[in-house]
Design a protein around this motif. Structure first.
Motif, PDB file in Angstrom:
ATOM      1  N   THR A   1       9.263  -1.435   2.254  1.00  0.00           N
ATOM      2  CA  THR A   1       8.875  -0.768   3.406  1.00  0.00           C
ATOM      3  C   THR A   1       8.998   0.841   3.067  1.00  0.00           C
ATOM      4  O   THR A   1       8.195   1.577   3.440  1.00  0.00           O
ATOM      5  CB  THR A   1       9.434  -1.106   4.580  1.00  0.00           C
TER       6      THR A   1
ATOM      7  N   ALA B   1       6.341   1.762   0.638  1.00  0.00           N
ATOM      8  CA  ALA B   1       5.012   2.039   1.378  1.00  0.00           C
ATOM      9  C   ALA B   1       5.064   3.364   2.320  1.00  0.00           C
ATOM     10  O   ALA B   1       4.089   4.072   2.503  1.00  0.00           O
ATOM     11  CB  ALA B   1       4.917   0.893   2.425  1.00  0.00           C
TER      12      ALA B   1
ATOM     13  N   PHE C   1       2.237  -2.446   8.392  1.00  0.00           N
ATOM     14  CA  PHE C   1       2.733  -3.150   7.231  1.00  0.00           C
ATOM     15  C   PHE C   1       4.106  -3.606   7.295  1.00  0.00           C
ATOM     16  O   PHE C   1       4.370  -4.751   6.598  1.00  0.00           O
ATOM     17  CB  PHE C   1       2.714  -2.225   5.929  1.00  0.00           C
TER      18      PHE C   1
ATOM     19  N   LEU D   1       5.265  -7.477   6.890  1.00  0.00           N
ATOM     20  CA  LEU D   1       6.131  -7.906   5.777  1.00  0.00           C
ATOM     21  C   LEU D   1       7.329  -8.851   6.437  1.00  0.00           C
ATOM     22  O   LEU D   1       7.616  -9.687   5.901  1.00  0.00           O
ATOM     23  CB  LEU D   1       6.503  -6.603   5.152  1.00  0.00           C
TER      24      LEU D   1
END
Length: 187
Positions: A100, A103, A134, A138
């Motif tokens: 994370t 990203a 995202f 995840l």
């Protein structure tokens, strides 16, 4: 780290620690109560504070220190303090946090937020909304794979829409405004 001044490093660490104190610690304490009161919907209630406020603080620090790596540094401080105080050092917490943070760095760079651009609230909202989808995806995927959890399709859609897109987008836009206000105060 050599690209950052000492002031920027201290500011980034301060925001990482503030995120822990304002978000992680209260969320850890409230999560147990919320799971008991509203078990299925507790992530949505907790996410209102947890996700929205964390995105706002992250957006503010990126506005104040618009360099590649600032989100990773601030997130790492938060991760380390959480690990030390709550014993959250595990491969699973690393699997949930590191992708994370990476990203977030990639999205901030792609949208120009850490490359010197002065993006508006809409760009911040889109950047953090995409990051939220995202991160939520995840989180669900790791929960399904590692803990053998099963979710209904409506729950996955609702989780991605609320905890992923909406809360992060609002938090990112609010954080950009907060960061600009803090910049004006410092000047």
């Amino acid at each position: 780290l050599a690209r950052f001044t000492n002031t920027e490093l201290v500011l980034t660490a301060l925001f990482g620690a503030a995120t822990f104190v304002l978000i992680n610690a209260p969320s850890q304490l409230a999560a147990t109560l919320l799971h008991a009161v509203v078990p299925v919907f507790s992530p949505f209630v907790l996410g209102l504070w947890d996700t929205l406020a964390a995105a706002a603080i992250a957006g503010a620090v990126v506005v104040l220190v618009p360099r590649p790596g600032v989100a990773l540094l601030s997130g790492s401080v938060r991760f380390l303090i959480n690990g030390i105080l709550f014993g959250a050092f595990s491969p699973i917490s690393l699997l949930m946090s590191l992708p994370t943070m990476l990203a977030e760095e990639a999205l901030l760079w792609l949208t120009g937020c850490t490359r010197g651009a002065k993006p508006g609230a809409l760009r911040w909202a889109l950047c953090y909304g995409a990051l939220g989808v995202f991160a939520a995806g995840l989180n669900l995927a790791l929960g399904m794979a590692l803990y053998r959890l099963f979710y209904a399709d409506w729950y996955i859609g609702m989780y991605l829409a609320l905890n992923g897109l909406l809360y992060h987008a609002i938090g990112g836009a609010l954080g950009a405004g907060l960061g600009r206000a803090l910049q004006r105060t410092a000047e």
